[in-house]
Design an enzyme around this catalytic site. Structure first.
Site, PDB file in Angstrom:
ATOM      1  CB  SER A  21     -22.721 -34.938-101.221  1.00 34.66           C
ATOM      2  OG  SER A  21     -24.007 -35.342-101.072  1.00 34.66           O
ATOM      3  CG  ASP A  52     -22.971 -37.154 -97.542  1.00 37.57           C
ATOM      4  OD1 ASP A  52     -23.741 -37.688 -98.629  1.00 37.57           O
ATOM      5  OD2 ASP A  52     -23.048 -36.220 -96.829  1.00 37.57           O
ATOM      6  CG  ASP A  55     -26.622 -36.276 -97.214  1.00 34.96           C
ATOM      7  OD1 ASP A  55     -26.543 -36.730 -98.316  1.00 34.96           O
ATOM      8  OD2 ASP A  55     -26.741 -34.965 -97.441  1.00 34.96           O
ATOM      9  CG  ASP A  66     -25.766 -39.068-100.966  1.00 34.45           C
ATOM     10  OD1 ASP A  66     -26.211 -39.844 -99.770  1.00 34.45           O
ATOM     11  OD2 ASP A  66     -25.561 -38.142-100.677  1.00 34.45           O
TER      12      ASP A  66
HETATM   13 MG    MG Z   1     -25.305 -36.604 -99.773  1.00 35.08          MG
END
Ligand code: MG
Length: 461
Positions: free
Chosen positions: A99, A244, A246, A242
């Site tokens: 993340s 990744d 999400d 961020d």
């Molecule tokens: Mg994330």
């Protein structure tokens, strides 16, 4: 339960590569999932981290050794992996990501066939299998096969555009600046915005697991370059992700980095104006502006522990119409139960197009309340006792307590604000967060609650 003893944290596994997470662990985790699933097809993807493709390969080898067929979806955002998992009928999706953590971290996040992340119960079951190491072993003629999906991103974009008012957004030709932070959104957000007729400028938009542009976590401090660029180019909107992807953080035409809970309030109002009523789910640390806006729009607010999976689980249970977390997580049940930052961008642009107002103007009706944070040192083994004392004591010493929530730590709501006291899951500290309608009240809440925590820690009660 702390990081050192448990494999899974709040959201999947996140650890420092080489020291806390090895290639052997990735291989065993693949065997673990294969043993757990007893299914036949898993899709696997990774974000831009330097360790991503390698961890994915080890994980895939583990899966195949149990007889599971593996399909690689490449370097894509986490929500795209969740989308493809459901849309293409996989038994599970695996995202290799840490993340927004620093670049030396790696990790794995698991997704179910219905687009929801693995629940804490499912993760606990995986952990049992992982620790027992009694893995399913397929014979040579039953080993899983390997395939690839090349068009996960374009499928995701197409699906998003099908549920948006594309023509209306296109007609406005917005100028939007994208800062993917060298993360997975490099391959999606600029292209989605192009399809929406936007003039797209970007920074930090080459995929790079060293994260050379900025810290992977998008916040006021890390988004200084984007804010300056907003001011210099007079763009209509800024969006940042961020590692990744999400999460999405919005920047107004005025260069203001917007807290996610204000956007949750705004989008809730929009959803409720169509539906008339419904539940909105958010975490205990969101601003009271969410309740205020949702109540005024005829809806009900439900609070959960922190973590996007907690929001998703509660949304499914309550059949909620919308949900999110203040850090930039937005979940739209009409699309899926994974965080969906890209649809959040579409919805904000739709609102801007329909009202002829930019985000800063739209947010004028959603006040920013002062938020303060502090922490108090507390040994890990004392945390439970301290929290038990506080649960009894804190609601009594706050004046005009209106509500107490213990879904995650202790949240005490008073007439003009709230206090959240939570033991850290990773450090020997207790964190205190306060919000109120005025600076004076927030300062008083902070001092009163800090004193109460200190007294409880010193056992002077
Ligand atoms: Mg994330």
């Amino acid at each position: 339960m702390y990081m050192s003893t448990r494999l899974f944290g709040t959201t999947g596994i996140r650890r420092i590569y080489g020291r806390e997470f090895t290639l052997d662990m990735a291989l065993d985790l693949g065997k673990t999932l294969g043993t757990y699933l007893n299914g036949n097809r898993v899709v696997i993807a990774y974000d831009t981290r330097t360790t991503g493709a390698m961890i994915a390969d080890a994980f895939a080898a583990g899966l195949m050794s149990t007889g599971v067929d593996v399909v690689y979806a490449g370097m894509i955002p986490t929500p795209t992996l969740a989308f493809i998992t459901q849309n293409r009928g996989f038994d599970a999706g695996v995202m290799v990501t840490a993340s927004h953590n620093p670049p030396e971290y790696t990790g794995v996040k698991f997704w179910r066939a219905d687009s929801m992340g693995y629940t804490p119960e499912e993760e606990a079951r995986l952990e049992e299998i992982y620790n027992a190491k009694k893995f399913k072993v397929a014979p040579w003629n039953k080993i899983g096969t390997v395939g690839t999906i090349e068009d996960a991103v374009s499928q995701h974009i197409d699906a998003l555009l099908r549920i948006c008012d594309v023509e209306r957004i296109r007609s406005r030709a917005f100028k939007v600046i994208v800062d993917p932070g060298n993360g997975a959104a490099c391959v999606l957000t600029p292209y989605l915005l192009q399809r929406l007729g936007c003039s797209v400028l970007s920074i930090n938009s080459q995929p790079d697991g060293h994260f050379p542009g900025r810290r992977s976590e998008p916040d006021e401090e890390s988004l200084v370059d984007l804010v300056n660029m907003m001011r210099a180019t007079h763009a209509d909107l800024g969006v940042a992700h961020d590692g990744d992807s999400d999460r999405v953080v919005f920047i107004t035409e005025r260069g203001e980095v917007v807290r996610g809970d204000r956007v949750i309030a705004l989008l809730s109002q929009e959803v409720l104006s169509v539906k008339g009523s419904g539940s909105i789910v958010t975490t205990v640390d969101s601003s009271q502006i969410v309740e205020q806006t949702v109540t005024a729009a005829g809806g009900k607010t439900i609070r959960t522990p922190v973590g996007d999976i907690q929001v998703a689980m509660k949304m499914r249970e309550e059949n909620a119409v919308f949900g999110g977390e203040a850090c930039g997580v937005f979940i739209f049940p009409e699309f899926h139960l994974a965080p969906e930052p890209f649809l959040a961008i579409c919805r904000v642009l739709e609102m801007m197009a329909r009202t002829n107002k930019r985000l800063g103007e739209l947010l004028e009706q959603v006040p920013v309340y002062p938020l303060r944070k502090t922490k108090v040192n507390c040994d890990n083994d004392k945390k439970n006792d301290v929290m038990a004392i506080l649960k009894d004591r804190l609601p009594k010493i706050m004046s005009e307590t209106t509500n107490v929530l213990t879904v995650d730590g202790l949240a005490v709501f008073v007439r003009e604000g709230w206090v959240l006291v939570r033991p850290s899951g990773t450090e020997p500290v207790i964190r205190i967060t306060c919000e109120a309608t005025s600076e004076e009240t927030v300062e008083r809440l902070l001092q009163d609650s800090k004193r109460a925590v200190l007294e409880a820690v010193e056992n002077k009660v």
